[in-house]
Design a protein around this motif. Structure first.
Motif, short mmCIF file in Angstrom:
data_model
loop_
_atom_site.label_atom_id
_atom_site.label_comp_id
_atom_site.label_asym_id
_atom_site.label_seq_id
_atom_site.Cartn_x
_atom_site.Cartn_y
_atom_site.Cartn_z
N ALA A 1 -45.73 13.61 54.81
CA ALA A 1 -46.69 12.83 55.60
C ALA A 1 -46.67 13.29 57.05
O ALA A 1 -45.65 13.75 57.57
N ASP A 2 -47.82 13.18 57.66
CA ASP A 2 -47.94 13.54 59.08
C ASP A 2 -47.42 12.39 59.95
O ASP A 2 -47.76 11.22 59.73
N GLY A 3 -46.61 12.75 60.92
CA GLY A 3 -46.08 11.75 61.84
C GLY A 3 -44.96 10.92 61.28
O GLY A 3 -44.67 9.83 61.80
N VAL B 1 -45.87 0.04 54.46
CA VAL B 1 -44.97 0.24 55.60
C VAL B 1 -45.30 1.53 56.34
O VAL B 1 -45.39 1.55 57.59
N PHE B 2 -45.51 2.60 55.59
CA PHE B 2 -45.76 3.88 56.27
C PHE B 2 -47.10 3.86 56.99
O PHE B 2 -47.22 4.35 58.12
N ASN B 3 -48.14 3.33 56.37
CA ASN B 3 -49.45 3.33 57.01
C ASN B 3 -49.50 2.37 58.20
O ASN B 3 -50.28 2.59 59.13
N MET B 4 -48.67 1.34 58.19
CA MET B 4 -48.59 0.49 59.37
C MET B 4 -47.88 1.20 60.52
O MET B 4 -48.23 1.02 61.69
N ASN C 1 -53.30 7.85 61.69
CA ASN C 1 -52.85 9.20 61.34
C ASN C 1 -52.13 9.26 59.99
O ASN C 1 -51.71 10.33 59.58
N GLY C 2 -51.99 8.14 59.32
CA GLY C 2 -51.29 8.13 58.04
C GLY C 2 -52.12 8.78 56.94
O GLY C 2 -53.29 8.41 56.73
#
Length: 255
Positions: A228-230, A160-163, A168-169
Motif C-alpha cells: 500500500a502507498d503511504g 483502519v488503513f483507509n482511515m 491516498n489509500g
C-alpha cells in the motif's frame, strides 16, 4: 294420392352376367411396387461412411461447396478438448502461486512482496479449512466462528488503513482478505502444534502462542506496508491492528 317410384328389377337367380361381374370384383389386385433399377449403378451417388476416408477428405456441401471442419476455423471455431484450459486455471486456482505465497510467509523477516501483488482467495480458503480441521481434531467445532472472524478482520484492516491513509489509500478489501488469509499460516501451525502440547502446560502454551502471534503480526504488517502507498509512516498502528486480529485467532486455539 299415392306416389309411385321406379325401382329397377333385382335378379335373384344369379345370372351369368351378375356372376361374371361378382367374380370380376373379387379378383385381388397386387400391391403397388416401385420399379427396380435394372443395374447396380443408379443416379443417386453412394456416400461412404468410413471414418478414415472421411477424415482424409473434406465432404462436399449440399450446394456444391465444402463443409469446413472445426480445425479450419482457427480461433473462431469450436475448440477441441486438447485446446481447453485446465479446470483449476478456469476457476482461478493456481497451486504454484499459492505455494509461493505460503512459502513467503515462512520467513517473516524477508517476505517476497512481489508474489502478493496479485491477490487471490483460493489460498486463504485452504488455510481456513486447515485451521478448522485442526480445531476439529482438538474437539472444537468452529467453522462458522473462524469464517466470521476472517470476514470481520478483513473489513477491520481495510477500514483502519483507509482511515490512516485518507484519500491516498489504495488497499482494497479483496487485497486485505488475501493478506489476512495468507498471514493466518502461523496460527494454523499453532493449532497443529497445540494438539501435542498437554493441557496442563499453561505457561508453555502461552509462550508458544505469543511467538506465533508475533510471527503472524509481522508478516501481515510487512505485506500491508509494502503493497500500500503511504503505509510506512503508519507502520505502528497497522502492526497494532494486525496484532489484535491474530490474538483473537490464537485465543480460539489455546482455550
Amino acid at each position: 294420392m299415392t306416389k309411385e317410384f321406379a325401382v329397377p328389377p333385382v335378379d335373384f337367380a344369379g345370372g351369368s352376367t351378375a356372376g361374371a361381374n361378382f367374380q370380376q370384383r373379387r379378383v385381388p389386385t397386387a400391391p403397388f411396387q416401385p420399379p427396380r433399377p435394372s443395374s447396380v449403378s443408379s443416379s443417386i451417388p453412394f456416400m461412404s461412411f468410413d471414418a478414415a476416408s472421411a477424415a482424409a477428405s473434406t465432404p462436399a456441401g449440399p450446394f456444391g461447396g465444402t463443409i469446413a471442419s472445426s480445425s479450419s476455423f482457427g480461433g473462431g471455431g469450436y475448440a477441441s478438448f486438447e485446446d481447453e484450459e485446465p479446470l483449476l486455471d478456469e476457476l482461478g486456482i493456481r497451486p504454484d502461486q499459492i505455494w509461493k505465497k505460503t512459502r513467503s510467509i515462512l520467513n517473516p523477516f524477508r517476505i517476497n512482496k512481489t508474489v502478493h501483488k496479485d491477490s487471490d482467495l483460493s489460498g486463504p480458503i485452504f488455510l481456513y479449512l486447515a485451521l478448522c480441521l485442526f480445531q476439529l481434531l482438538a474437539g472444537k467445532i468452529q467453522f462458522g466462528v473462524i469464517l466470521g472472524w476472517v470476514v470481520v478482520s478483513s473489513i477491520f484492516l481495510y477500514i483502519v488503513f483507509n482511515m490512516l491513509a485518507g484519500r491516498n489509500g489504495n488497499l482494497n478489501l479483496h487485497t486485505c482478505t488475501s493478506l489476512v488469509g495468507y498471514s493466518l499460516l502461523p496460527v494454523v501451525m499453532l493449532s497443529a502444534v497445540s494438539l501435542f502440547v498437554p493441557q496442563g502446560a499453561g505457561p508453555v502454551r502461552f509462550v508458544i502462542a505469543a511467538a506465533f502471534v508475533l510471527w503472524a503480526t509481522r508478516a501481515c504488517s510487512n505485506l500491508v506496508v509494502s503493497l500500500a502507498d503511504g503505509g510506512e509512516e503508519h507502520r505502528g498502528l497497522i502492526s497494532y491492528a494486525c496484532f489484535l486480529i491474530y490474538t483473537l485467532f490464537t485465543l480460539l486455539v489455546i482455550f
